[in-house]
Design a protein around this motif. Structure first.
Motif, PDB file in Angstrom:
ATOM      1  N   LYS A 104       0.824  -1.205   0.000  1.00 48.96           N
ATOM      2  CA  LYS A 104       0.000   0.000   0.000  1.00 48.96           C
ATOM      3  C   LYS A 104       0.859   1.257   0.000  1.00 48.96           C
ATOM      4  CE  LYS A 104      -3.602  -2.624   2.313  1.00 48.96           C
ATOM      5  NZ  LYS A 104      -4.382  -2.915   3.514  1.00 48.96           N
ATOM      6  N   ILE A 105       1.891   1.268   0.808  1.00 49.24           N
ATOM      7  CA  ILE A 105       2.795   2.417   0.840  1.00 49.24           C
ATOM      8  C   ILE A 105       3.489   2.580  -0.509  1.00 49.24           C
ATOM      9  CG2 ILE A 105       4.947   3.309   1.826  1.00 49.24           C
ATOM     10  CD1 ILE A 105       4.095   2.073   4.498  1.00 49.24           C
ATOM     11  N   GLY A 106       4.039   1.489  -1.017  1.00 48.37           N
ATOM     12  CA  GLY A 106       4.802   1.546  -2.255  1.00 48.37           C
ATOM     13  C   GLY A 106       3.962   1.910  -3.458  1.00 48.37           C
ATOM     14  N   ASP A 107       2.800   1.292  -3.607  1.00 49.76           N
ATOM     15  CA  ASP A 107       1.962   1.553  -4.776  1.00 49.76           C
ATOM     16  C   ASP A 107       1.394   2.965  -4.756  1.00 49.76           C
ATOM     17  OD1 ASP A 107       2.523  -0.995  -5.523  1.00 49.76           O
ATOM     18  OD2 ASP A 107       0.462  -1.750  -5.441  1.00 49.76           O
ATOM     19  N   LEU A 108       0.984   3.440  -3.590  1.00 50.09           N
ATOM     20  CA  LEU A 108       0.451   4.801  -3.520  1.00 50.09           C
ATOM     21  C   LEU A 108       1.533   5.818  -3.886  1.00 50.09           C
ATOM     22  CD1 LEU A 108      -1.894   6.682  -2.896  1.00 50.09           C
ATOM     23  CD2 LEU A 108      -1.219   6.639  -0.480  1.00 50.09           C
ATOM     24  N   PHE A 109       2.740   5.600  -3.398  1.00 47.01           N
ATOM     25  CA  PHE A 109       3.837   6.507  -3.727  1.00 47.01           C
ATOM     26  C   PHE A 109       4.152   6.464  -5.222  1.00 47.01           C
ATOM     27  CE2 PHE A 109       8.407   7.297  -4.333  1.00 47.01           C
ATOM     28  CZ  PHE A 109       8.499   8.587  -3.825  1.00 47.01           C
ATOM     29  N   VAL A 359       1.243  10.137   1.168  1.00 52.28           N
ATOM     30  CA  VAL A 359       1.419   8.780   1.715  1.00 52.28           C
ATOM     31  C   VAL A 359       1.399   8.839   3.237  1.00 52.28           C
ATOM     32  CG1 VAL A 359       2.972   6.794   1.871  1.00 52.28           C
ATOM     33  CG2 VAL A 359       2.698   7.990  -0.312  1.00 52.28           C
ATOM     34  N   ASP A 360       2.080   9.829   3.789  1.00 55.34           N
ATOM     35  CA  ASP A 360       2.134   9.985   5.233  1.00 55.34           C
ATOM     36  C   ASP A 360       0.751  10.283   5.796  1.00 55.34           C
ATOM     37  OD1 ASP A 360       3.413  10.115   7.699  1.00 55.34           O
ATOM     38  OD2 ASP A 360       3.758  12.263   7.550  1.00 55.34           O
ATOM     39  N   GLY A 361      -0.043  11.077   5.053  1.00 62.98           N
ATOM     40  CA  GLY A 361      -1.382  11.401   5.515  1.00 62.98           C
ATOM     41  C   GLY A 361      -2.344  10.231   5.426  1.00 62.98           C
ATOM     42  N   CYS A 362      -2.181   9.382   4.410  1.00 58.99           N
ATOM     43  CA  CYS A 362      -3.094   8.254   4.203  1.00 58.99           C
ATOM     44  C   CYS A 362      -2.732   7.032   5.042  1.00 58.99           C
ATOM     45  CB  CYS A 362      -3.108   7.856   2.728  1.00 58.99           C
ATOM     46  SG  CYS A 362      -3.800   9.116   1.625  1.00 58.99           S
ATOM     47  N   LEU A 363      -1.449   6.849   5.300  1.00 56.55           N
ATOM     48  CA  LEU A 363      -0.971   5.662   6.020  1.00 56.55           C
ATOM     49  C   LEU A 363      -0.043   6.086   7.155  1.00 56.55           C
ATOM     50  CD1 LEU A 363      -0.478   3.999   2.656  1.00 56.55           C
ATOM     51  CD2 LEU A 363      -1.458   2.608   4.475  1.00 56.55           C
ATOM     52  N   GLY A 364      -0.475   7.082   7.910  1.00 58.07           N
ATOM     53  CA  GLY A 364       0.383   7.742   8.890  1.00 58.07           C
ATOM     54  C   GLY A 364       1.063   6.841   9.887  1.00 58.07           C
ATOM     55  N   GLU A 365       0.297   5.983  10.553  1.00 60.10           N
ATOM     56  CA  GLU A 365       0.916   5.146  11.587  1.00 60.10           C
ATOM     57  C   GLU A 365       1.746   4.024  10.982  1.00 60.10           C
ATOM     58  OE1 GLU A 365      -1.172   3.779  14.966  1.00 60.10           O
ATOM     59  OE2 GLU A 365      -1.995   5.745  15.467  1.00 60.10           O
ATOM     60  N   ALA A 366       1.402   3.602   9.768  1.00 60.83           N
ATOM     61  CA  ALA A 366       2.222   2.588   9.100  1.00 60.83           C
ATOM     62  C   ALA A 366       3.586   3.168   8.766  1.00 60.83           C
ATOM     63  CB  ALA A 366       1.525   2.098   7.836  1.00 60.83           C
ATOM     64  N   VAL A 367       3.605   4.378   8.249  1.00 64.78           N
ATOM     65  CA  VAL A 367       4.868   5.072   7.997  1.00 64.78           C
ATOM     66  C   VAL A 367       5.569   5.353   9.322  1.00 64.78           C
ATOM     67  CG1 VAL A 367       5.917   7.174   7.062  1.00 64.78           C
ATOM     68  CG2 VAL A 367       4.020   6.090   5.844  1.00 64.78           C
ATOM     69  N   GLY A 368       4.792   5.717  10.324  1.00 63.26           N
ATOM     70  CA  GLY A 368       5.356   6.004  11.641  1.00 63.26           C
ATOM     71  C   GLY A 368       6.049   4.813  12.264  1.00 63.26           C
ATOM     72  N   LEU A 436      -7.966  -0.908   4.230  1.00 68.94           N
ATOM     73  CA  LEU A 436      -7.658   0.094   3.204  1.00 68.94           C
ATOM     74  C   LEU A 436      -7.092  -0.607   1.980  1.00 68.94           C
ATOM     75  CD1 LEU A 436      -7.185   2.931   2.083  1.00 68.94           C
ATOM     76  CD2 LEU A 436      -5.027   2.996   3.352  1.00 68.94           C
ATOM     77  N   GLU A 437      -7.740  -0.413   0.843  1.00 73.21           N
ATOM     78  CA  GLU A 437      -7.278  -1.020  -0.398  1.00 73.21           C
ATOM     79  C   GLU A 437      -6.622   0.035  -1.280  1.00 73.21           C
ATOM     80  OE1 GLU A 437     -10.493  -2.982  -2.313  1.00 73.21           O
ATOM     81  OE2 GLU A 437     -10.794  -4.450  -0.710  1.00 73.21           O
ATOM     82  N   ILE A 438      -5.455  -0.271  -1.783  1.00 73.47           N
ATOM     83  CA  ILE A 438      -4.755   0.576  -2.745  1.00 73.47           C
ATOM     84  C   ILE A 438      -4.691  -0.188  -4.060  1.00 73.47           C
ATOM     85  CG2 ILE A 438      -2.607   1.765  -3.316  1.00 73.47           C
ATOM     86  CD1 ILE A 438      -4.130   3.040  -0.982  1.00 73.47           C
ATOM     87  N   GLU A 439      -5.386   0.336  -5.070  1.00 70.78           N
ATOM     88  CA  GLU A 439      -5.505  -0.346  -6.356  1.00 70.78           C
ATOM     89  C   GLU A 439      -4.704   0.393  -7.431  1.00 70.78           C
ATOM     90  OE1 GLU A 439      -6.923  -3.157  -6.525  1.00 70.78           O
ATOM     91  OE2 GLU A 439      -8.085  -3.222  -4.668  1.00 70.78           O
ATOM     92  N   ARG A 449     -10.147   6.397  -1.637  1.00 74.55           N
ATOM     93  CA  ARG A 449     -10.264   5.180  -0.814  1.00 74.55           C
ATOM     94  C   ARG A 449      -9.713   5.429   0.593  1.00 74.55           C
ATOM     95  NH1 ARG A 449      -8.251   2.768  -5.742  1.00 74.55           N
ATOM     96  NH2 ARG A 449      -9.990   1.761  -6.832  1.00 74.55           N
ATOM     97  N   ALA A 450      -8.616   6.147   0.653  1.00 77.00           N
ATOM     98  CA  ALA A 450      -8.029   6.451   1.961  1.00 77.00           C
ATOM     99  C   ALA A 450      -8.953   7.339   2.778  1.00 77.00           C
ATOM    100  CB  ALA A 450      -6.664   7.116   1.779  1.00 77.00           C
ATOM    101  N   ARG A 451      -9.620   8.287   2.114  1.00 80.82           N
ATOM    102  CA  ARG A 451     -10.568   9.140   2.821  1.00 80.82           C
ATOM    103  C   ARG A 451     -11.757   8.321   3.316  1.00 80.82           C
ATOM    104  NH1 ARG A 451     -10.364  13.782  -1.377  1.00 80.82           N
ATOM    105  NH2 ARG A 451     -12.399  12.928  -1.970  1.00 80.82           N
ATOM    106  N   ARG A 452     -12.249   7.404   2.481  1.00 81.72           N
ATOM    107  CA  ARG A 452     -13.360   6.543   2.893  1.00 81.72           C
ATOM    108  C   ARG A 452     -12.953   5.680   4.084  1.00 81.72           C
ATOM    109  NH1 ARG A 452     -14.817   4.420  -3.150  1.00 81.72           N
ATOM    110  NH2 ARG A 452     -16.066   6.207  -3.851  1.00 81.72           N
TER     111      ARG A 452
END
Length: 684
Positions: A104-109, A359-368, A436-439, A449-452
């Motif tokens: 999810k992190i990689g594909d969104l970036f 990416v940080d805003g959508c997956l904040g704690e994962a990046v954290g 959270l799905e990243i397509e 999707r991240a907002r949803r």
């Protein structure tokens, strides 16, 4: 939307850190922590302490084209984004199993960095959303449309979300809040001197209505300017009904528990039961409506405004939210208004910075989690815990010594202080991003999707107990907050570094920087808003009438003082709007200074280093936290929107009220930094 947390620096939105990696961390002999390059010794500290303490820094860190304000926070941000970029790029460089956080992190970036595809797609990612709006044939269809937009994280007219019950802070309830002004603060719509901003906003809407294809969908090509002016008229009517920012500071005035039937009676233009059903909230019996008068007026606006204008407004909300994630035509138009017109920026941030922030805003704690594993030393948390304990002791002493408070109120204040929860570094349990799905379709589609996902997460809280382990900031954020409904203070890993926290410096500067931050957040529990919540976070007037009157009178000293500050020609600070932050600054400095004196008496602080006493180093460190350069337009914007005073005045207007400051630098009557002792604000 409503935010009860009281952060020390609201202007920093995303993660800003520059810690050394754990493997490279070194321990050295303690230094004074004073950088002489930051000083401007041509100016007397008694005349302009901000310039004296920060003038060298400001000269050496001029504004660059992408910034409207560049300060100590932003220096950390530059280094931090490079670190996050490395972490994210490393993840994005390889293929990962579908559904993993790494995927999810990689594909969104990667999709965000794929400018070729984004340019080719143009407005296409918006087409379905806009066509849905264009197809609406009657006002009866607005209920479903608004509810669906809320689920997508877009909140036209109103926002609905889960937050603690003011009467029972252990449970989350549904809140309804005024929302939907595209410029931002209501003053932009109402003040005569903001006409240029309003004209530019209409021009932005006109351009975007055409670029998005919406005007074509509703057979209004060539009439985009008329549509934009109609939307502007409606938003102005909304702004007139909005509760103003000073009134919003009173939590009792935003505490209005209503049954669903009562909610429906306030706004019959919307089918409230269907609206809630669509959002999965059909079983609700009550909601807290933050602004009852606004909801009543909104009903009239919806009844009297023609359907095409309402549709254009809803379409504009979709377009405006999407613009930063679309092709350059949208990105540039968005930046020209929100960056240039409002803030005076000259150039947008490069793509990689914007994508890293997304990416940080959508997956904040994962990046954290990645960040903490590499950059946060455990010893920093241990040292912070000790500092927090010292500051709690100091505030307890100041409460006990407050001559203006009765013993009954002091007792409850001390109980609240003792019950305060402390969070440092990072959460004990990490957020689950499995839903959270990243397509691989479009950058914007994944942002939606991240907002949803985030909206569903927030909605899921309603009707459930408050989670005391939840963090309201990611660990990589350079910021701190106090949350009154949980009575907690939080200091993410990102703020535990210079100029806030220096593991290699004598603690005089740490008390002046991170110590004041700690004291600042603690004081928020006892400022004009926070004092209305008891030790468990319930909205509860636990003050005697006389003590409350004494507090108000002492707080008014700060209101009047800041009201008299001309921050730009003809523009004065808003002492009422910034009161909570100014009380917290005043209390934070006093509390941390008292803790420093105790440390000195125990022999843990070196009195003189590099020609400065410990107290002088304390105040220099405090000023350096707020060092920065700022554009004229940004001064206006922040004075309009930000409950924090400008950096210069967090120094030059706060310190004259601190007795120890006058003593440390020999400030005397006749000096510009002097305020007579009897005219100083003495609260905490």
């Amino acid at each position: 939307m409503k935010k009860l947390v009281f952060p020390i620096m609201l202007c920093v939105v995303l993660s800003l850190t520059c810690c050394k990696s754990k493997e490279n961390a070194e321990v050295s002999t303690l230094t004074s922590g004073i950088d002489f390059a930051n000083l401007d010794t041509t100016v007397s500290p008694a005349e302009d302490f901000y310039q004296y303490a920060c003038g060298g820094w400001m000269k050496n860190h001029p504004l660059t084209s992408e910034y409207s304000r560049y300060g100590s926070f932003d220096v950390l941000g530059e280094n931090n984004q490079l670190q996050l970029k490395d972490l994210i790029e490393e993840t994005a460089a390889t293929t990962h199993d579908k559904g993993t956080v790494a995927q999810k992190i990689g594909d969104l970036f990667n999709m965000g960095m794929d400018s070729v595809t984004i340019e080719k797609q143009g407005a296409e990612p918006l087409a379905n959303e806009l066509q849905t709006i264009a197809n609406v044939q009657s006002k009866k269809e607005l209920t479903k449309l608004m509810a669906d937009m809320n689920l997508d994280g877009i909140d036209p007219f109103i926002g609905i979300f889960g937050e603690a019950d003011p009467d029972n802070s252990s449970m989350n309830i549904a809140w309804v809040w005024q929302n939907g002004l595209g410029i931002g603060d209501r003053d932009y719509y109402l003040q005569a001197d903001q006409q240029e901003v309003r004209d530019q906003y209409v021009a932005l809407m006109t351009e975007m209505m055409s670029a998005s294809g919406y005007s074509k969908m509703v057979n209004n090509e060539g009439k985009e300017a008329d549509m934009a002016k109609a939307v502007m008229k409606m938003e102005t009517a909304m702004a007139q009904a909005f509760m103003d920012k000073n009134t919003l500071r009173d939590p009792f005035k935003t505490h209005n528990i209503k049954t669903i039937d009562e909610f429906q009676q306030l706004i019959p233009a919307i089918d409230i039961k269907s609206y809630l059903d669509i959002q999965g909230l059909g079983s609700l019996e009550t909601v807290n409506i933050g602004q009852v008068d606004y909801i009543k007026t909104l009903n009239n606006i919806l009844n009297t405004t023609d359907l095409n204008t309402i549709k254009a407004y809803l379409a504009w909300n979709v377009i405006n939210e999407a613009a930063p994630f679309l092709s350059s035509e949208f990105v540039n138009a968005n930046f020209n208004f929100y960056g240039k017109v409002l803030s005076g920026k000259e150039e947008n941030k490069p793509r990689w910075k914007r994508v890293v922030s997304t990416v940080d805003g959508c997956l904040g704690e994962a990046v954290g989690q990645l960040y903490v594993e590499k950059y946060f030393p455990a010893e920093a948390k241990d040292r912070m815990m000790k500092l927090v304990g010292n500051l709690q002791t100091a505030l307890g002493e100041r409460i006990a010594d407050a001559s203006w408070m009765s013993d009954a109120t002091k007792k409850l204040a001390k109980e609240k202080l003792d019950a305060m929860i402390v969070k440092i570094g990072y959460p004990e349990k990490w957020r689950d991003y499995s839903a959270l799905e990243i397509e691989n379709d479009s950058y914007y589609a994944n942002v939606v999707r991240a907002r949803r996902f985030e909206c569903a997460y927030q909605m899921s809280k309603i009707g459930k107990p408050v989670d005391p382990t939840e963090w309201l900031m990611t660990p990589q954020t350079v910021n701190a907050y106090y949350n009154p409904t949980t009575n907690e203070i939080c200091f993410p890993a990102g703020i535990l570094q210079p100029p806030f926290f220096d593991m290699n410096a004598d603690d005089a500067v740490n008390y002046g920087a991170i110590g004041v931050v700690i004291g600042h957040e603690m004081t928020h529990g006892f400022d004009d808003q926070g004092r209305n919540y008891d030790k468990v976070g319930n909205l509860n007037n636990w003050w005697t009438e006389e003590d409350a009157a004494n507090f108000t009178a002492r707080a008014q000293v700060l209101v009047d003082y800041f009201n008299g500050i001309e921050v730009a020609p003809g523009l004065f600070a808003n002492g009422q709007f910034t009161l909570g932050e100014n009380i917290a600054d005043n209390g934070g400095v006093n509390i941390s200074l008292q803790a420093l004196q105790k440390a000195k008496s125990e022999g843990t602080i070196q009195e003189e280093m590099d020609g400065f006493t410990a107290n002088q180093r304390f105040f220099l460190a405090y000023a350096n936290v707020w060092a920065g350069n700022i554009r004229d337009k940004e001064i206006v914007r922040r004075t309009t929107e930000d409950p924090h005073s400008l950096g210069k005045w967090r120094v030059n207007a706060t310190l004259p009220h601190i007795d120890g400051f006058a003593e440390a630098f020999g400030i005397k009557e006749g000096d510009k930094m002097f305020v007579a002792p009897e005219k100083r604000a003495h609260i905490w």
